[in-house]
Scaffold this motif. Sequence first.
Motif, PDB file in Angstrom:
ATOM      1  N   UNK A   6      93.655   4.303  44.727  1.00 59.92           N
ATOM      2  CA  UNK A   6      94.860   4.132  43.914  1.00 59.92           C
ATOM      3  C   UNK A   6      95.935   5.138  44.307  1.00 59.92           C
ATOM      4  N   UNK A   7      95.548   6.389  44.512  1.00 58.39           N
ATOM      5  CA  UNK A   7      96.523   7.424  44.867  1.00 58.39           C
ATOM      6  C   UNK A   7      97.206   7.085  46.191  1.00 58.39           C
ATOM      7  N   UNK A   8      96.405   6.707  47.188  1.00 57.43           N
ATOM      8  CA  UNK A   8      96.961   6.411  48.505  1.00 57.43           C
ATOM      9  C   UNK A   8      97.854   5.171  48.455  1.00 57.43           C
ATOM     10  N   UNK A   9      97.407   4.125  47.784  1.00 54.84           N
ATOM     11  CA  UNK A   9      98.193   2.889  47.704  1.00 54.84           C
ATOM     12  C   UNK A   9      99.505   3.108  46.961  1.00 54.84           C
ATOM     13  N   UNK A  10      99.438   3.776  45.811  1.00 57.86           N
ATOM     14  CA  UNK A  10     100.659   4.018  45.030  1.00 57.86           C
ATOM     15  C   UNK A  10     101.614   4.923  45.804  1.00 57.86           C
ATOM     16  N   UNK A  11     101.093   5.950  46.464  1.00 53.42           N
ATOM     17  CA  UNK A  11     101.949   6.826  47.258  1.00 53.42           C
ATOM     18  C   UNK A  11     102.649   6.086  48.381  1.00 53.42           C
ATOM     19  N   UNK A  12     101.905   5.244  49.094  1.00 52.90           N
ATOM     20  CA  UNK A  12     102.501   4.473  50.190  1.00 52.90           C
ATOM     21  C   UNK A  12     103.536   3.487  49.674  1.00 52.90           C
ATOM     22  N   UNK A  13     103.271   2.851  48.535  1.00 56.60           N
ATOM     23  CA  UNK A  13     104.207   1.866  47.989  1.00 56.60           C
ATOM     24  C   UNK A  13     105.475   2.524  47.468  1.00 56.60           C
ATOM     25  N   UNK A  14     105.355   3.686  46.839  1.00 52.71           N
ATOM     26  CA  UNK A  14     106.547   4.402  46.379  1.00 52.71           C
ATOM     27  C   UNK A  14     107.423   4.803  47.560  1.00 52.71           C
ATOM     28  N   UNK A  15     106.793   5.291  48.625  1.00 54.80           N
ATOM     29  CA  UNK A  15     107.536   5.645  49.831  1.00 54.80           C
ATOM     30  C   UNK A  15     108.208   4.413  50.435  1.00 54.80           C
ATOM     31  N   UNK A  16     107.483   3.297  50.470  1.00 49.88           N
ATOM     32  CA  UNK A  16     108.031   2.067  51.031  1.00 49.88           C
ATOM     33  C   UNK A  16     109.197   1.543  50.200  1.00 49.88           C
ATOM     34  N   UNK A  50      99.977  -4.203  47.491  1.00 44.39           N
ATOM     35  CA  UNK A  50      98.903  -3.484  46.797  1.00 44.39           C
ATOM     36  C   UNK A  50      97.549  -4.138  47.054  1.00 44.39           C
ATOM     37  N   UNK A  51      97.486  -5.456  46.918  1.00 46.75           N
ATOM     38  CA  UNK A  51      96.212  -6.145  47.133  1.00 46.75           C
ATOM     39  C   UNK A  51      95.747  -6.016  48.575  1.00 46.75           C
ATOM     40  N   UNK A  52      96.694  -5.985  49.512  1.00 42.80           N
ATOM     41  CA  UNK A  52      96.339  -5.852  50.927  1.00 42.80           C
ATOM     42  C   UNK A  52      95.862  -4.428  51.232  1.00 42.80           C
ATOM     43  N   UNK A  53      96.560  -3.430  50.690  1.00 38.47           N
ATOM     44  CA  UNK A  53      96.215  -2.041  50.983  1.00 38.47           C
ATOM     45  C   UNK A  53      94.896  -1.625  50.339  1.00 38.47           C
ATOM     46  N   UNK A 110      88.496   4.408  57.363  1.00 41.44           N
ATOM     47  CA  UNK A 110      87.192   4.793  57.909  1.00 41.44           C
ATOM     48  C   UNK A 110      87.331   5.735  59.098  1.00 41.44           C
ATOM     49  N   UNK A 111      88.299   5.465  59.980  1.00 47.68           N
ATOM     50  CA  UNK A 111      88.423   6.269  61.202  1.00 47.68           C
ATOM     51  C   UNK A 111      89.150   7.583  60.943  1.00 47.68           C
ATOM     52  N   UNK A 112      90.206   7.545  60.133  1.00 42.37           N
ATOM     53  CA  UNK A 112      91.068   8.719  59.987  1.00 42.37           C
ATOM     54  C   UNK A 112      90.603   9.694  58.910  1.00 42.37           C
ATOM     55  N   UNK A 113      89.932   9.209  57.876  1.00 45.95           N
ATOM     56  CA  UNK A 113      89.479  10.135  56.827  1.00 45.95           C
ATOM     57  C   UNK A 113      87.986  10.026  56.559  1.00 45.95           C
ATOM     58  N   UNK A 114      87.421   8.830  56.634  1.00 48.27           N
ATOM     59  CA  UNK A 114      85.985   8.653  56.422  1.00 48.27           C
ATOM     60  C   UNK A 114      85.535   9.195  55.079  1.00 48.27           C
ATOM     61  N   UNK A 115      84.467   9.970  55.082  1.00 48.71           N
ATOM     62  CA  UNK A 115      83.922  10.526  53.845  1.00 48.71           C
ATOM     63  C   UNK A 115      84.653  11.753  53.338  1.00 48.71           C
ATOM     64  N   UNK A 116      85.604  12.285  54.129  1.00 46.75           N
ATOM     65  CA  UNK A 116      86.339  13.478  53.678  1.00 46.75           C
ATOM     66  C   UNK A 116      87.339  13.143  52.572  1.00 46.75           C
ATOM     67  N   UNK A 117      87.796  11.911  52.525  1.00 46.50           N
ATOM     68  CA  UNK A 117      88.639  11.427  51.423  1.00 46.50           C
ATOM     69  C   UNK A 117      88.276   9.955  51.237  1.00 46.50           C
ATOM     70  N   UNK A 118      87.100   9.755  50.687  1.00 50.50           N
ATOM     71  CA  UNK A 118      86.490   8.427  50.638  1.00 50.50           C
ATOM     72  C   UNK A 118      87.294   7.473  49.755  1.00 50.50           C
ATOM     73  N   UNK A 119      87.657   6.329  50.327  1.00 49.54           N
ATOM     74  CA  UNK A 119      88.351   5.295  49.571  1.00 49.54           C
ATOM     75  C   UNK A 119      87.364   4.190  49.184  1.00 49.54           C
ATOM     76  N   UNK A 120      87.875   3.201  48.477  1.00 50.98           N
ATOM     77  CA  UNK A 120      87.001   2.161  47.936  1.00 50.98           C
ATOM     78  C   UNK A 120      86.297   1.380  49.038  1.00 50.98           C
ATOM     79  N   UNK A 121      87.023   1.025  50.089  1.00 49.14           N
ATOM     80  CA  UNK A 121      86.416   0.238  51.163  1.00 49.14           C
ATOM     81  C   UNK A 121      85.416   1.054  51.971  1.00 49.14           C
TER      82      UNK A 121
END
Length: 260
Positions: free
Chosen positions: A66-76, A198-201, A209-220
């Motif tokens: 949620x944090x990453x998606x909302x941050x990206x959408x606000x910037x967009x 939002x649904x796509x992100x 998975x490649x850029x953050x992996x388990x260091x900032x684990x997202x839902x997928x």
Amino acid sequence: MSNAKLYHRLVVWLLFLILLLPLAATLVYSLATQWSATILPSGLTLKWYVALWNDPRFLVAFGHSLVVCVGALLLAIFLVLSLLFVIAYHFPKLDAVMNVLILLPFAVPPVVSSVGLLQLYASGPLPLIGTPWILIGCYFTIALPFMYRAISNNLQALNLRDLMDAAHLLGASTFRAALIVVLPNLRKGLMVALFLSFSFLMGEFVFANILVGGRYETLQVYLYSMRNGSGHFTSALVISYFLVVLLVTWVANSLNRDKQ
């Protein structure tokens, strides 16, 4: 009702049922106590959902998404709205160039982009790998085409120059006119762009998975890490993800309808 209309409705409903069937099967499997050699599950239970929503790791991953998606959408929203207004009002000939540029994020596969970003941001003055900031930047580029196209279509339906000229005659500055006159007329396009993005992100996996992996684990990433666990549990996760997106979209449509 004519035969042609009845035929068209039957085709649409048949297609809808075909698309709904995998989701319905996933829902039933997420509620099943056991379902292996029989047509129907042997029993129904909510224990998989209880286990999922009581899992702290899932809640943290969900919050990260949620944090990453909302941050990206606000910037967009901030950048795309500003860019579109400047292009539509001052430089309309640049619209053709922008229609090509916004497709560039889809021209490069995410795996290739991720390898390049790993080399750029793994070290140096901006070590962003493993942080949410790298994902916000990547997700912004993914959302950009959806945001730009949806809002641009809405903006083209307005007579922007006449609206701005009328606002100027009434004493409004360009910024105030854009904020009070133009922005409310873009509400529908903005809502469509926001929740499509939002649904796509929320379902994006490769960059996360490649850029953050388990260091900032997202839902997928969490879903991927649970692939060897219970199929009932992962089915409950998929249905929960779908219901969250559906709920957010329904709330947005309700708010949009109330403001009309």
